[in-house]
Design a protein around this motif. Structure first.
Motif, PDB file in Angstrom:
ATOM      1  N   LYS A  14      14.697  -1.681  18.280  1.00 24.75           N
ATOM      2  CA  LYS A  14      14.844  -0.886  17.410  1.00 24.75           C
ATOM      3  C   LYS A  14      13.611  -0.572  16.627  1.00 24.75           C
ATOM      4  O   LYS A  14      12.716  -1.137  16.297  1.00 24.75           O
ATOM      5  N   THR A  15      13.122   0.892  16.212  1.00 25.58           N
ATOM      6  CA  THR A  15      12.165   1.116  15.340  1.00 25.58           C
ATOM      7  C   THR A  15      12.301   0.361  13.903  1.00 25.58           C
ATOM      8  O   THR A  15      13.085   0.294  13.152  1.00 25.58           O
ATOM      9  N   PRO A  16      11.310  -0.316  13.553  1.00 23.60           N
ATOM     10  CA  PRO A  16      11.023  -0.960  12.133  1.00 23.60           C
ATOM     11  C   PRO A  16      10.927  -0.156  11.201  1.00 23.60           C
ATOM     12  O   PRO A  16      10.462   1.057  11.535  1.00 23.60           O
ATOM     13  N   GLU A  17      11.276  -0.361   9.983  1.00 18.30           N
ATOM     14  CA  GLU A  17      10.914   0.484   8.830  1.00 18.30           C
ATOM     15  C   GLU A  17       9.676  -0.094   8.068  1.00 18.30           C
ATOM     16  O   GLU A  17       9.457  -0.913   7.614  1.00 18.30           O
ATOM     17  N   SER A  18       8.906   1.112   7.867  1.00 19.68           N
ATOM     18  CA  SER A  18       7.882   1.074   6.906  1.00 19.68           C
ATOM     19  C   SER A  18       7.879   0.696   5.389  1.00 19.68           C
ATOM     20  O   SER A  18       8.650   1.255   4.889  1.00 19.68           O
ATOM     21  N   ILE A  19       7.131  -0.259   5.273  1.00 16.97           N
ATOM     22  CA  ILE A  19       6.990  -0.259   3.489  1.00 16.97           C
ATOM     23  C   ILE A  19       5.587  -0.229   3.111  1.00 16.97           C
ATOM     24  O   ILE A  19       4.949  -0.807   2.224  1.00 16.97           O
ATOM     25  N   GLY A  20       4.791   0.584   3.718  1.00 20.19           N
ATOM     26  CA  GLY A  20       3.236   1.055   3.568  1.00 20.19           C
ATOM     27  C   GLY A  20       3.372   2.591   3.165  1.00 20.19           C
ATOM     28  O   GLY A  20       4.137   3.489   3.399  1.00 20.19           O
ATOM     29  N   ASN A 152      11.608   2.251  -9.607  1.00 16.26           N
ATOM     30  CA  ASN A 152      10.904   2.438  -8.265  1.00 16.26           C
ATOM     31  C   ASN A 152      11.371   3.588  -7.721  1.00 16.26           C
ATOM     32  O   ASN A 152      11.606   3.883  -6.508  1.00 16.26           O
ATOM     33  N   ASP A 153      10.783   4.747  -8.367  1.00 12.82           N
ATOM     34  CA  ASP A 153      10.797   6.230  -7.747  1.00 12.82           C
ATOM     35  C   ASP A 153       9.829   6.478  -7.093  1.00 12.82           C
ATOM     36  O   ASP A 153       8.865   5.661  -6.899  1.00 12.82           O
ATOM     37  N   GLU A 154       9.930   7.554  -6.108  1.00 12.12           N
ATOM     38  CA  GLU A 154       9.169   7.848  -4.838  1.00 12.12           C
ATOM     39  C   GLU A 154       7.444   8.259  -5.591  1.00 12.12           C
ATOM     40  O   GLU A 154       6.691   8.074  -4.874  1.00 12.12           O
ATOM     41  N   SER A 155       7.566   8.659  -6.611  1.00  9.98           N
ATOM     42  CA  SER A 155       6.178   8.931  -7.243  1.00  9.98           C
ATOM     43  C   SER A 155       5.367   7.778  -7.548  1.00  9.98           C
ATOM     44  O   SER A 155       4.080   8.024  -7.516  1.00  9.98           O
ATOM     45  N   LYS A 156       5.828   6.599  -7.328  1.00  5.52           N
ATOM     46  CA  LYS A 156       5.000   5.398  -7.305  1.00  5.52           C
ATOM     47  C   LYS A 156       4.089   5.356  -6.092  1.00  5.52           C
ATOM     48  O   LYS A 156       2.944   4.778  -6.251  1.00  5.52           O
ATOM     49  N   LYS A 227      -3.383 -17.745   3.621  1.00  6.93           N
ATOM     50  CA  LYS A 227      -2.382 -17.161   2.774  1.00  6.93           C
ATOM     51  C   LYS A 227      -3.011 -15.702   2.889  1.00  6.93           C
ATOM     52  O   LYS A 227      -4.315 -15.340   2.648  1.00  6.93           O
ATOM     53  N   THR A 228      -2.168 -14.413   2.698  1.00  6.31           N
ATOM     54  CA  THR A 228      -2.631 -13.292   2.296  1.00  6.31           C
ATOM     55  C   THR A 228      -1.968 -12.637   1.308  1.00  6.31           C
ATOM     56  O   THR A 228      -0.659 -13.009   0.992  1.00  6.31           O
ATOM     57  N   ILE A 229      -2.578 -11.567   0.600  1.00  5.75           N
ATOM     58  CA  ILE A 229      -1.628 -10.798  -0.428  1.00  5.75           C
ATOM     59  C   ILE A 229      -2.060  -9.252  -0.007  1.00  5.75           C
ATOM     60  O   ILE A 229      -2.984  -8.730   0.383  1.00  5.75           O
ATOM     61  N   THR A 230      -0.716  -8.681   0.004  1.00 12.60           N
ATOM     62  CA  THR A 230      -0.893  -7.358   0.360  1.00 12.60           C
ATOM     63  C   THR A 230      -0.164  -6.532  -0.822  1.00 12.60           C
ATOM     64  O   THR A 230       0.762  -6.845  -1.633  1.00 12.60           O
ATOM     65  N   GLU A 231      -0.931  -5.445  -1.404  1.00 12.78           N
ATOM     66  CA  GLU A 231      -0.677  -4.873  -2.613  1.00 12.78           C
ATOM     67  C   GLU A 231      -0.608  -3.198  -2.451  1.00 12.78           C
ATOM     68  O   GLU A 231      -0.997  -2.747  -1.506  1.00 12.78           O
ATOM     69  N   MET A 232       0.058  -2.595  -3.224  1.00 11.28           N
ATOM     70  CA  MET A 232       0.329  -1.064  -3.163  1.00 11.28           C
ATOM     71  C   MET A 232       1.296  -0.921  -2.092  1.00 11.28           C
ATOM     72  O   MET A 232       0.998   0.122  -1.479  1.00 11.28           O
ATOM     73  N   ALA A 233       2.108  -1.839  -1.644  1.00 17.30           N
ATOM     74  CA  ALA A 233       3.147  -1.609  -0.950  1.00 17.30           C
ATOM     75  C   ALA A 233       4.144  -0.464  -1.316  1.00 17.30           C
ATOM     76  O   ALA A 233       4.174  -0.318  -2.463  1.00 17.30           O
ATOM     77  N   TYR A 234       5.287   0.051  -0.741  1.00 16.00           N
ATOM     78  CA  TYR A 234       6.213   0.889  -1.395  1.00 16.00           C
ATOM     79  C   TYR A 234       7.543   0.606  -0.510  1.00 16.00           C
ATOM     80  O   TYR A 234       7.637   0.503   0.558  1.00 16.00           O
ATOM     81  N   ILE A 235       8.512   0.023  -1.317  1.00 15.77           N
ATOM     82  CA  ILE A 235       9.808  -0.578  -0.924  1.00 15.77           C
ATOM     83  C   ILE A 235      10.835   0.266  -1.254  1.00 15.77           C
ATOM     84  O   ILE A 235      11.302   0.275  -2.386  1.00 15.77           O
ATOM     85  N   PRO A 236      11.267   1.421  -0.398  1.00 16.95           N
ATOM     86  CA  PRO A 236      12.375   2.210  -0.952  1.00 16.95           C
ATOM     87  C   PRO A 236      13.683   1.635  -1.257  1.00 16.95           C
ATOM     88  O   PRO A 236      14.039   0.431  -1.019  1.00 16.95           O
TER      89      PRO A 236
END
Length: 270
Positions: A14-20, A152-156, A227-236
Protein backbone atom coordinates in the motif's frame (compact mmCIF):
# COMPACT_ATOMS: atom_id res chain seq x y z
CA UNK A 1 4.04 -8.09 1.12
CA UNK A 2 3.11 -7.83 4.78
CA UNK A 3 5.44 -7.15 7.69
CA UNK A 4 4.70 -7.97 11.33
CA UNK A 5 6.44 -5.80 13.93
CA UNK A 6 5.81 -5.97 17.69
CA UNK A 7 2.24 -7.20 17.24
CA UNK A 8 1.36 -4.82 14.39
CA UNK A 9 0.96 -5.81 10.75
CA UNK A 10 1.80 -3.47 7.88
CA UNK A 11 0.96 -3.98 4.19
CA UNK A 12 4.01 -2.70 2.30
CA UNK A 13 2.18 -2.95 -1.04
CA UNK A 14 0.00 0.00 0.00
CA UNK A 15 1.10 3.56 -0.65
CA UNK A 16 2.61 5.13 2.48
CA UNK A 17 1.58 8.59 3.66
CA UNK A 18 4.02 11.48 3.48
CA UNK A 19 4.77 13.62 6.52
CA UNK A 20 7.26 15.80 4.65
CA UNK A 21 6.63 19.27 3.24
CA UNK A 22 6.68 19.59 -0.55
CA UNK A 23 9.32 22.21 -1.38
CA UNK A 24 7.77 24.38 -4.10
CA UNK A 25 10.47 26.36 -5.88
CA UNK A 26 7.86 28.50 -7.63
CA UNK A 27 5.42 29.06 -4.79
CA UNK A 28 5.04 29.39 -1.01
CA UNK A 29 7.64 27.52 1.02
CA UNK A 30 8.66 27.41 4.67
CA UNK A 31 11.65 29.39 5.85
CA UNK A 32 13.68 29.53 9.02
CA UNK A 33 16.26 31.90 10.46
CA UNK A 34 16.00 34.38 7.55
CA UNK A 35 17.67 32.01 5.08
CA UNK A 36 17.72 32.69 1.36
CA UNK A 37 14.64 31.26 -0.34
CA UNK A 38 15.20 27.90 -2.04
CA UNK A 39 15.48 28.43 -5.80
CA UNK A 40 15.81 26.46 -9.04
CA UNK A 41 16.87 27.89 -12.40
CA UNK A 42 17.72 26.47 -15.83
CA UNK A 43 21.28 25.24 -16.21
CA UNK A 44 23.34 27.18 -18.74
CA UNK A 45 26.51 25.88 -20.42
CA UNK A 46 27.73 27.66 -23.52
CA UNK A 47 24.79 27.86 -25.90
CA UNK A 48 22.84 25.21 -23.98
CA UNK A 49 19.95 26.24 -21.76
CA UNK A 50 18.20 23.63 -19.64
CA UNK A 51 14.66 24.78 -20.35
CA UNK A 52 12.47 23.47 -23.17
CA UNK A 53 10.37 26.65 -22.93
CA UNK A 54 13.48 28.62 -23.87
CA UNK A 55 14.39 26.36 -26.77
CA UNK A 56 16.47 23.84 -24.86
CA UNK A 57 16.40 20.17 -25.80
CA UNK A 58 15.57 19.14 -22.22
CA UNK A 59 14.97 20.53 -18.76
CA UNK A 60 17.93 20.62 -16.37
CA UNK A 61 18.03 22.90 -13.36
CA UNK A 62 20.58 24.23 -10.91
CA UNK A 63 19.14 24.14 -7.40
CA UNK A 64 19.99 26.30 -4.37
CA UNK A 65 18.72 25.45 -0.91
CA UNK A 66 19.75 25.32 2.71
CA UNK A 67 18.57 21.96 4.10
CA UNK A 68 18.32 23.30 7.65
CA UNK A 69 16.08 26.22 6.73
CA UNK A 70 14.18 25.52 3.52
CA UNK A 71 11.95 22.55 4.35
CA UNK A 72 11.78 19.07 5.83
CA UNK A 73 15.29 17.88 6.63
CA UNK A 74 17.14 15.22 8.59
CA UNK A 75 20.35 15.93 10.46
CA UNK A 76 23.00 13.84 12.14
CA UNK A 77 25.25 14.55 15.10
CA UNK A 78 27.57 16.29 12.61
CA UNK A 79 25.30 19.32 12.88
CA UNK A 80 27.25 20.18 16.03
CA UNK A 81 30.63 18.38 15.76
CA UNK A 82 33.60 18.64 13.39
CA UNK A 83 33.59 15.08 12.02
CA UNK A 84 31.17 14.39 9.19
CA UNK A 85 28.64 11.56 9.47
CA UNK A 86 25.96 11.97 6.82
CA UNK A 87 22.37 11.02 7.71
CA UNK A 88 22.34 8.15 5.19
CA UNK A 89 25.35 6.67 7.01
CA UNK A 90 23.56 6.87 10.34
CA UNK A 91 20.21 5.37 9.35
CA UNK A 92 20.77 1.60 9.44
CA UNK A 93 17.19 0.35 9.09
CA UNK A 94 14.92 1.20 6.18
CA UNK A 95 11.79 0.59 8.26
CA UNK A 96 11.36 1.32 11.97
CA UNK A 97 8.39 1.28 14.30
CA UNK A 98 7.21 4.83 14.98
CA UNK A 99 4.70 6.52 17.22
CA UNK A 100 2.84 9.76 16.49
CA UNK A 101 1.96 11.97 19.47
CA UNK A 102 0.33 15.38 19.62
CA UNK A 103 1.29 18.06 22.11
CA UNK A 104 0.19 21.63 22.76
CA UNK A 105 3.15 23.89 23.61
CA UNK A 106 2.80 26.13 26.65
CA UNK A 107 3.08 29.91 26.53
CA UNK A 108 4.07 31.91 29.59
CA UNK A 109 5.50 28.81 31.26
CA UNK A 110 5.84 29.09 35.05
CA UNK A 111 7.02 25.57 35.94
CA UNK A 112 10.41 24.37 37.09
CA UNK A 113 11.85 23.16 33.76
CA UNK A 114 15.00 24.91 32.58
CA UNK A 115 16.58 25.83 29.27
CA UNK A 116 19.94 27.24 28.18
CA UNK A 117 19.82 30.14 27.53
CA UNK A 118 17.19 31.02 30.12
CA UNK A 119 13.51 30.90 29.20
CA UNK A 120 11.70 34.12 28.35
CA UNK A 121 8.07 35.04 28.97
CA UNK A 122 7.07 34.83 25.30
CA UNK A 123 8.63 31.40 24.71
CA UNK A 124 6.30 28.58 23.69
CA UNK A 125 7.72 25.41 25.12
CA UNK A 126 7.22 21.67 25.32
CA UNK A 127 7.92 20.85 28.95
CA UNK A 128 8.88 17.50 30.42
CA UNK A 129 5.38 17.26 31.89
CA UNK A 130 3.83 17.89 28.44
CA UNK A 131 6.07 15.35 26.77
CA UNK A 132 5.81 12.57 29.32
CA UNK A 133 2.03 12.93 29.38
CA UNK A 134 1.69 12.18 25.65
CA UNK A 135 4.52 9.61 25.69
CA UNK A 136 3.42 7.67 28.76
CA UNK A 137 2.41 4.73 26.60
CA UNK A 138 5.29 4.51 24.13
CA UNK A 139 4.91 1.04 22.65
CA UNK A 140 7.63 -1.58 23.02
CA UNK A 141 10.00 -1.51 20.06
CA UNK A 142 9.26 2.07 18.98
CA UNK A 143 12.47 3.66 17.66
CA UNK A 144 11.04 6.82 16.09
CA UNK A 145 8.95 9.48 17.80
CA UNK A 146 6.91 11.80 15.57
CA UNK A 147 5.71 14.92 17.38
CA UNK A 148 2.86 17.08 16.07
CA UNK A 149 2.37 20.44 17.77
CA UNK A 150 -0.86 22.41 18.06
CA UNK A 151 -2.20 24.45 16.38
CA UNK A 152 -1.68 22.40 13.22
CA UNK A 153 -3.36 24.11 10.27
CA UNK A 154 -2.00 23.63 6.74
CA UNK A 155 -0.38 27.09 6.71
CA UNK A 156 2.37 25.56 8.86
CA UNK A 157 3.80 24.19 5.61
CA UNK A 158 4.79 27.71 4.50
CA UNK A 159 5.50 29.53 7.77
CA UNK A 160 8.17 32.21 7.66
CA UNK A 161 9.74 31.57 11.05
CA UNK A 162 11.30 34.66 12.57
CA UNK A 163 10.44 37.56 14.86
CA UNK A 164 6.77 37.48 13.82
CA UNK A 165 6.40 33.69 13.98
CA UNK A 166 8.40 32.23 16.86
CA UNK A 167 8.29 28.43 16.81
CA UNK A 168 7.96 26.34 19.98
CA UNK A 169 10.84 24.27 21.33
CA UNK A 170 11.63 21.75 24.06
CA UNK A 171 12.86 22.54 27.54
CA UNK A 172 16.19 20.94 28.42
CA UNK A 173 14.39 18.78 30.99
CA UNK A 174 12.05 17.42 28.30
CA UNK A 175 14.89 16.67 25.91
CA UNK A 176 17.03 15.09 28.62
CA UNK A 177 14.15 12.76 29.51
CA UNK A 178 13.64 11.83 25.85
CA UNK A 179 17.35 11.18 25.25
CA UNK A 180 18.11 9.33 28.48
CA UNK A 181 14.88 7.56 29.42
CA UNK A 182 13.54 6.22 26.10
CA UNK A 183 14.79 4.04 23.25
CA UNK A 184 14.03 6.71 20.65
CA UNK A 185 16.69 6.87 17.93
CA UNK A 186 14.90 9.08 15.40
CA UNK A 187 13.09 12.22 16.52
CA UNK A 188 10.77 13.88 14.00
CA UNK A 189 9.16 17.24 14.78
CA UNK A 190 7.09 19.79 12.89
CA UNK A 191 9.07 22.73 14.28
CA UNK A 192 12.09 24.09 12.36
CA UNK A 193 14.36 23.32 15.31
CA UNK A 194 14.28 21.48 18.62
CA UNK A 195 16.01 24.56 20.04
CA UNK A 196 14.91 28.18 20.31
CA UNK A 197 15.17 30.24 17.13
CA UNK A 198 17.78 32.50 18.75
CA UNK A 199 19.64 30.58 21.45
CA UNK A 200 23.05 32.28 21.56
CA UNK A 201 24.46 29.40 19.52
CA UNK A 202 24.23 26.93 22.42
CA UNK A 203 22.00 24.31 20.71
CA UNK A 204 21.50 22.82 24.14
CA UNK A 205 18.69 20.44 23.12
CA UNK A 206 20.64 19.13 20.12
CA UNK A 207 23.55 18.47 22.46
CA UNK A 208 21.36 16.65 24.96
CA UNK A 209 19.81 14.44 22.29
CA UNK A 210 23.21 13.41 20.95
CA UNK A 211 24.92 13.48 24.38
CA UNK A 212 27.47 16.07 23.32
CA UNK A 213 28.87 18.24 26.11
CA UNK A 214 28.51 22.01 25.98
CA UNK A 215 31.29 23.55 23.90
CA UNK A 216 32.47 20.20 22.53
CA UNK A 217 32.85 19.82 18.76
CA UNK A 218 34.80 16.56 18.67
CA UNK A 219 33.49 13.03 18.13
CA UNK A 220 33.58 10.87 21.29
CA UNK A 221 32.58 7.29 22.06
CA UNK A 222 30.00 8.40 24.62
CA UNK A 223 27.96 10.34 22.07
CA UNK A 224 24.77 9.01 20.44
CA UNK A 225 25.96 8.89 16.85
CA UNK A 226 23.19 6.48 15.81
CA UNK A 227 20.44 9.06 16.34
CA UNK A 228 18.88 11.55 13.89
CA UNK A 229 16.67 14.60 14.19
CA UNK A 230 14.18 15.45 11.46
CA UNK A 231 12.75 18.96 11.60
CA UNK A 232 10.04 20.88 9.75
CA UNK A 233 7.94 17.80 9.04
CA UNK A 234 4.18 18.18 8.68
CA UNK A 235 1.75 15.67 10.17
CA UNK A 236 -1.78 16.25 8.79
CA UNK A 237 -4.72 16.15 11.18
CA UNK A 238 -6.01 13.11 9.31
CA UNK A 239 -3.17 11.07 10.82
CA UNK A 240 -4.22 9.87 14.25
CA UNK A 241 -1.91 9.50 17.20
CA UNK A 242 -0.66 5.94 17.35
CA UNK A 243 1.68 3.36 15.87
CA UNK A 244 3.06 3.44 12.31
CA UNK A 245 5.97 2.07 10.32
CA UNK A 246 8.42 4.80 9.28
CA UNK A 247 10.59 4.93 6.19
CA UNK A 248 12.91 7.90 6.66
CA UNK A 249 14.11 8.57 3.12
CA UNK A 250 17.35 10.54 2.73
CA UNK A 251 19.61 11.10 -0.30
CA UNK A 252 23.26 10.01 -0.32
CA UNK A 253 24.66 13.50 0.14
CA UNK A 254 27.78 13.93 2.26
CA UNK A 255 26.32 16.67 4.45
CA UNK A 256 25.39 17.07 8.11
CA UNK A 257 21.76 17.70 7.11
CA UNK A 258 19.87 16.75 3.96
CA UNK A 259 16.40 17.34 2.54
CA UNK A 260 14.38 14.30 3.53
CA UNK A 261 11.07 12.60 2.86
CA UNK A 262 9.66 10.69 5.83
CA UNK A 263 6.71 8.43 4.95
CA UNK A 264 4.63 6.22 7.22
CA UNK A 265 2.66 3.02 6.70
CA UNK A 266 -0.61 2.64 8.55
CA UNK A 267 -1.08 -0.58 10.50
CA UNK A 268 -3.78 -3.03 9.57
CA UNK A 269 -6.56 -3.74 12.03
CA UNK A 270 -5.11 -6.42 14.24
Amino acid sequence: MKLAVQGFTFDLTKTPESIGITLNFEGPQPNHFGATVAAAQPMQSGSFVGDTRQGGSCNAQDVYLNPHCNGTHTESISHIIDELLAPHEVIKQALVLAQVVTVKPEAGYTGTDRYQPVLENNDKIISKKNLTAVCKSIHTGVKALIIRTLPNDESKQSYQYGDEVQPPFFTNDAMKWLAKSTEIEHLLVDMPSVDRLCDDGLLSNHRLFWNVAAGCHQLKDSQYTHKTITEMAYIPQSIEDGIYLLNLQTPKLKLNAVPSHPVIYHPENN
